[in-house]
Design a protein around this motif. Structure first.
Motif, mmCIF file in Angstrom:
data_model
loop_
_atom_site.group_PDB
_atom_site.id
_atom_site.type_symbol
_atom_site.label_atom_id
_atom_site.label_comp_id
_atom_site.label_asym_id
_atom_site.label_seq_id
_atom_site.Cartn_x
_atom_site.Cartn_y
_atom_site.Cartn_z
ATOM 1 N N ARG A 1 0.909 -1.162 0.027
ATOM 2 C CA ARG A 1 0.017 0.053 0.021
ATOM 3 C C ARG A 1 0.910 1.398 -0.085
ATOM 4 O O ARG A 1 2.068 1.319 0.675
ATOM 5 C CB ARG A 1 -0.923 0.068 1.096
ATOM 6 N N PRO A 2 0.499 2.347 -0.674
ATOM 7 C CA PRO A 2 1.288 3.644 -0.625
ATOM 8 C C PRO A 2 0.977 4.256 1.066
ATOM 9 O O PRO A 2 -0.044 4.070 1.610
ATOM 10 C CB PRO A 2 0.541 4.390 -1.420
ATOM 11 N N GLY A 3 2.032 5.130 1.137
ATOM 12 C CA GLY A 3 1.916 5.767 2.404
ATOM 13 C C GLY A 3 2.363 4.860 3.659
ATOM 14 O O GLY A 3 2.386 3.740 3.749
ATOM 15 N N LYS A 4 3.004 5.780 4.704
ATOM 16 C CA LYS A 4 3.568 4.939 5.745
ATOM 17 C C LYS A 4 2.525 5.219 6.679
ATOM 18 O O LYS A 4 1.996 6.195 7.227
ATOM 19 C CB LYS A 4 4.867 5.665 6.222
ATOM 20 N N PRO A 5 2.179 3.944 7.663
ATOM 21 C CA PRO A 5 1.199 4.004 8.846
ATOM 22 C C PRO A 5 2.119 4.738 9.797
ATOM 23 O O PRO A 5 3.083 4.892 10.071
ATOM 24 C CB PRO A 5 1.066 2.595 9.056
ATOM 25 N N PHE A 6 1.274 5.418 10.699
ATOM 26 C CA PHE A 6 1.882 6.144 12.071
ATOM 27 C C PHE A 6 2.237 5.018 12.940
ATOM 28 O O PHE A 6 1.790 3.843 12.945
ATOM 29 C CB PHE A 6 0.734 6.958 12.767
ATOM 30 N N ASN A 7 3.438 5.356 13.491
ATOM 31 C CA ASN A 7 4.075 4.392 14.490
ATOM 32 C C ASN A 7 3.068 4.104 15.839
ATOM 33 O O ASN A 7 2.570 5.195 16.076
ATOM 34 C CB ASN A 7 5.398 4.819 15.020
ATOM 35 N N PRO A 8 2.728 3.139 16.087
ATOM 36 C CA PRO A 8 1.921 3.134 17.429
ATOM 37 C C PRO A 8 2.522 3.421 18.631
ATOM 38 O O PRO A 8 3.552 3.547 18.717
ATOM 39 C CB PRO A 8 1.517 1.558 17.474
ATOM 40 N N ILE A 9 1.616 4.157 19.397
ATOM 41 C CA ILE A 9 2.066 4.385 20.915
ATOM 42 C C ILE A 9 2.023 3.250 21.887
ATOM 43 O O ILE A 9 1.070 2.361 21.725
ATOM 44 C CB ILE A 9 1.266 5.580 21.265
ATOM 45 N N LEU A 10 2.979 3.310 22.928
ATOM 46 C CA LEU A 10 3.078 2.146 23.484
ATOM 47 C C LEU A 10 1.748 2.062 24.455
ATOM 48 O O LEU A 10 1.247 3.034 24.912
ATOM 49 C CB LEU A 10 4.150 2.384 24.677
ATOM 50 N N GLY A 11 1.065 0.827 24.239
ATOM 51 C CA GLY A 11 -0.200 0.638 24.838
ATOM 52 C C GLY A 11 -1.395 0.939 24.184
ATOM 53 O O GLY A 11 -2.577 0.739 24.416
ATOM 54 N N GLU A 12 -1.003 1.484 22.890
ATOM 55 C CA GLU A 12 -2.326 1.639 21.886
ATOM 56 C C GLU A 12 -2.858 0.223 21.385
ATOM 57 O O GLU A 12 -2.120 -0.807 21.211
ATOM 58 C CB GLU A 12 -1.729 2.251 20.619
ATOM 59 N N THR A 13 -4.083 0.374 21.186
ATOM 60 C CA THR A 13 -4.826 -1.026 20.756
ATOM 61 C C THR A 13 -5.799 -0.723 19.560
ATOM 62 O O THR A 13 -5.894 0.517 19.216
ATOM 63 C CB THR A 13 -5.734 -1.432 22.034
ATOM 64 N N PHE A 14 -6.265 -1.635 18.907
ATOM 65 C CA PHE A 14 -6.990 -1.687 17.865
ATOM 66 C C PHE A 14 -7.843 -2.917 18.035
ATOM 67 O O PHE A 14 -7.411 -4.254 17.998
ATOM 68 C CB PHE A 14 -6.127 -1.649 16.475
ATOM 69 N N GLU A 15 -9.242 -2.760 17.959
ATOM 70 C CA GLU A 15 -10.188 -3.865 17.876
ATOM 71 C C GLU A 15 -11.075 -3.679 16.561
ATOM 72 O O GLU A 15 -11.643 -2.572 16.577
ATOM 73 C CB GLU A 15 -11.096 -3.811 19.459
ATOM 74 N N ALA A 16 -11.346 -4.836 15.960
ATOM 75 C CA ALA A 16 -12.163 -4.949 14.953
ATOM 76 C C ALA A 16 -12.566 -6.355 14.622
ATOM 77 O O ALA A 16 -12.395 -7.109 15.497
ATOM 78 C CB ALA A 16 -11.406 -4.401 13.886
ATOM 79 N N THR A 17 -13.522 -6.413 13.829
ATOM 80 C CA THR A 17 -13.938 -7.937 13.121
ATOM 81 C C THR A 17 -13.969 -7.856 11.870
ATOM 82 O O THR A 17 -14.056 -6.685 11.186
ATOM 83 C CB THR A 17 -15.414 -7.921 13.723
ATOM 84 N N PHE A 18 -14.094 -9.237 11.251
ATOM 85 C CA PHE A 18 -14.395 -9.271 9.891
ATOM 86 C C PHE A 18 -15.960 -9.567 9.914
ATOM 87 O O PHE A 18 -16.689 -9.861 10.915
ATOM 88 C CB PHE A 18 -13.680 -10.461 9.014
ATOM 89 N N LYS A 19 -16.447 -9.606 8.788
ATOM 90 C CA LYS A 19 -18.078 -9.562 8.749
ATOM 91 C C LYS A 19 -18.686 -11.116 9.060
ATOM 92 O O LYS A 19 -19.810 -11.273 9.192
ATOM 93 C CB LYS A 19 -18.538 -9.130 7.547
ATOM 94 N N ASP A 20 -17.560 -12.009 8.903
ATOM 95 C CA ASP A 20 -18.046 -13.372 9.276
ATOM 96 C C ASP A 20 -17.862 -13.528 10.897
ATOM 97 O O ASP A 20 -18.325 -14.717 11.145
ATOM 98 C CB ASP A 20 -17.078 -14.307 8.402
ATOM 99 N N GLY A 21 -17.712 -12.559 11.519
ATOM 100 C CA GLY A 21 -17.467 -12.925 12.891
ATOM 101 C C GLY A 21 -16.127 -13.132 13.592
ATOM 102 O O GLY A 21 -15.916 -12.991 14.888
ATOM 103 N N THR A 22 -15.118 -13.044 12.782
ATOM 104 C CA THR A 22 -13.751 -13.241 13.101
ATOM 105 C C THR A 22 -13.568 -11.770 14.017
ATOM 106 O O THR A 22 -13.782 -10.622 13.620
ATOM 107 C CB THR A 22 -12.962 -13.188 11.951
ATOM 108 N N GLN A 23 -12.720 -12.137 15.115
ATOM 109 C CA GLN A 23 -12.398 -10.965 16.119
ATOM 110 C C GLN A 23 -10.864 -10.743 16.027
ATOM 111 O O GLN A 23 -10.187 -11.589 15.967
ATOM 112 C CB GLN A 23 -12.932 -11.280 17.515
ATOM 113 N N ILE A 24 -10.679 -9.550 15.825
ATOM 114 C CA ILE A 24 -9.356 -9.089 15.859
ATOM 115 C C ILE A 24 -8.735 -7.891 16.974
ATOM 116 O O ILE A 24 -9.525 -7.088 17.359
ATOM 117 C CB ILE A 24 -8.865 -8.193 14.511
#
Length: 453
Positions: A108-131
């Motif tokens: 992908r183009p562009g650089k992502p931001f570096n995460p901060i210590l303790g930063e989290t990300f919660e998501a799902t796929f539409k089939d119910g998979t949890q991330i």
């Protein structure tokens, strides 16, 4: 033996191999930044993971969000693998296909931001998979994750330390660390990720390549695969060809020391086992995109002010909030180091005075504070969604320009009458700047909708 005639490659595949990027404006912008860094830092630029880069080359996502790009086919392949209870070899092939077929989606183009210590990300796929993702170390930068299949059908987890190095006209990156997937019957498959290369950093075509060896192993069923990306054309299955594109792959699956299957193809188009296609880009499988959960932790990436501003192309505020968050992170690290030193010295942490510099740190009020209730979460999601719409982007950019113009005017006036203002007891520059930024933040938040901090 497999035939190279069945290997398919997508249009983005470069003739020599790798994924050819088609984003000339971004590449031009990045090259200006690289040349400036080379002039300023010289040989010290080799470790890019320690270099602060301008937000103009960032995309509006954290690395915690971007890491899931490579898992885009989990619903197709891992769900099928979980169902292969009586066929461990077929399950193994499906896991290999899941890993390799997702590599192209990480280009992908562009650089992502570096995460901060303790930063989290919660998501799902539409089939119910949890991330679930979390930044568990700052130096070195380490990201940990776990992915749970529908009805706990599988558990995919691991951690990765990301290293980046400058190599002249190329940048070498590598996410080192284990990847595991465990199924309900106890089968556990592990693998590592290959090195990635970004070619054409300073001149030439911008091409992304993966190189090296990927080892897959299922110890429970004694299955092993040493897979080579960019194999040599001098030997192996493709020995009749003079030169292979660097995205070609090859390997043999061994079970109990015996060869049971041959894999070849390209991570840019097709994966075949014994000439049978397991992935073909022409089938146009759905690329699953993570769906942010409705009510995440307050530490979730979506609440990072610099990310939100970058999404609406407000680079001035994105830069300012990036610096704010980095300042907080440095202060937090200082406190942890002080506490650790006291513990090593055997001091009583409840009686020993500590310089709580972080508590004294004053920063502008966040225009996107983490919500405390579901109602607040819905309101904030609507506000951010409105801001990132085309109309919202335009309004936020205009507001930002007005606020910046106002700041500049105040600074000019202050400079002209510096002595007089000081005599009248005006607040220190740093305090006044904080007040101005807070006023600006309130103005911007008003443009996001009915919600305001």
């Amino acid at each position: 033996m497999s035939s190279s005639g069945k290997v398919k490659r997508m249009p983005e595949a470069a003739s020599s191999g790798g994924y050819k990027m088609n984003c000339p404006d971004l590449v031009k912008r990045e090259r200006r930044v690289v040349w400036d860094l080379v002039k300023q830092m010289g040989q010290n630029i080799t470790q890019l993971d320690r270099v602060a880069l301008p937000v103009t080359i960032n995309e509006g996502r954290s690395y915690l969000e971007r890491i899931a790009d490579g898992w885009c086919f989990a619903p197709q392949y891992l769900n099928r693998a979980a169902a292969c209870v009586d066929d461990p070899l077929e399950r193994f092939k499906l896991v290999v296909t899941f890993v390799l077929s997702g590599l192209h989606n990480t280009c992908r183009p562009g650089k992502p931001f570096n995460p901060i210590l303790g930063e989290t990300f919660e998501a799902t796929f539409k089939d119910g998979t949890q991330i679930f993702c979390e930044q568990t170390s700052h130096h070195p930068p380490v990201t940990s994750w776990e992915v749970l299949g529908p009805n706990q059908s599988y558990h995919f987890y691991g951690y990765g330390e990301w290293t980046v190095g400058f190599r002249g006209n190329s940048v070498k990156g590598h996410q080192t660390g284990p990847n595991f997937i465990v199924f309900q019957d106890g089968t556990k498959i592990s693998w590592n990720l290959p090195e990635s290369w970004c070619r054409g950093v300073m001149f030439g075509d911008r091409i992304i390549e993966y190189m090296g060896e990927v080892i897959f192993e299922d110890k429970v069923n004694d299955i092993l695969l040493n897979l080579v990306i960019a194999p040599s054309a001098k030997d192996g299955f493709f020995s009749f060809k003079k030169k292979l594109p660097s995205d070609y792959i090859q390997g043999e699956i061994m079970r109990k020391g015996k060869s049971v299957s041959v894999v070849d193809g390209s991570w840019l188009g097709s994966i075949l086992f014994d000439d049978k296609p397991y992935w073909d880009f022409q089938e146009k499988l759905e690329l699953h995109v993570p769906i942010p959960v409705e009510f995440p932790l307050p530490s979730d990436s979506r609440y990072r002010e610099d990310l939100v501003y970058r999404k609406v192309d407000d680079c001035d505020n994105a830069k300012e909030w990036k610096l704010n968050l980095e300042t907080l992170q440095r202060n937090d690290r200082k406190l942890r180091e002080e506490g650790e030193q006291l513990r090593q010295n055997g001091s009583d942490l409840f009686e020993t005075p500590i310089d709580h510099s972080t508590e004294k740190l004053e920063l502008p009020a966040s225009p996107f504070p983490p919500p405390k209730t579901k109602a607040e979460a819905h309101s904030l999601a609507d506000s951010i969604g409105s801001a990132t719409s085309p109309e919202g982007r335009k309004k936020m950019r205009n507001d930002s320009l007005k606020a910046k113009s106002s700041k500049d005017r105040v600074k000019r006036n202050k400079k002209k009458g510096k002595g007089k203002n000081s005599a009248e007891g005006s607040p220190p520059t740093s305090a006044r700047t904080a007040e101005l930024h807070q006023e600006s933040s309130h103005k911007k938040s008003a443009s996001l909708g009915s919600w305001s901090p």
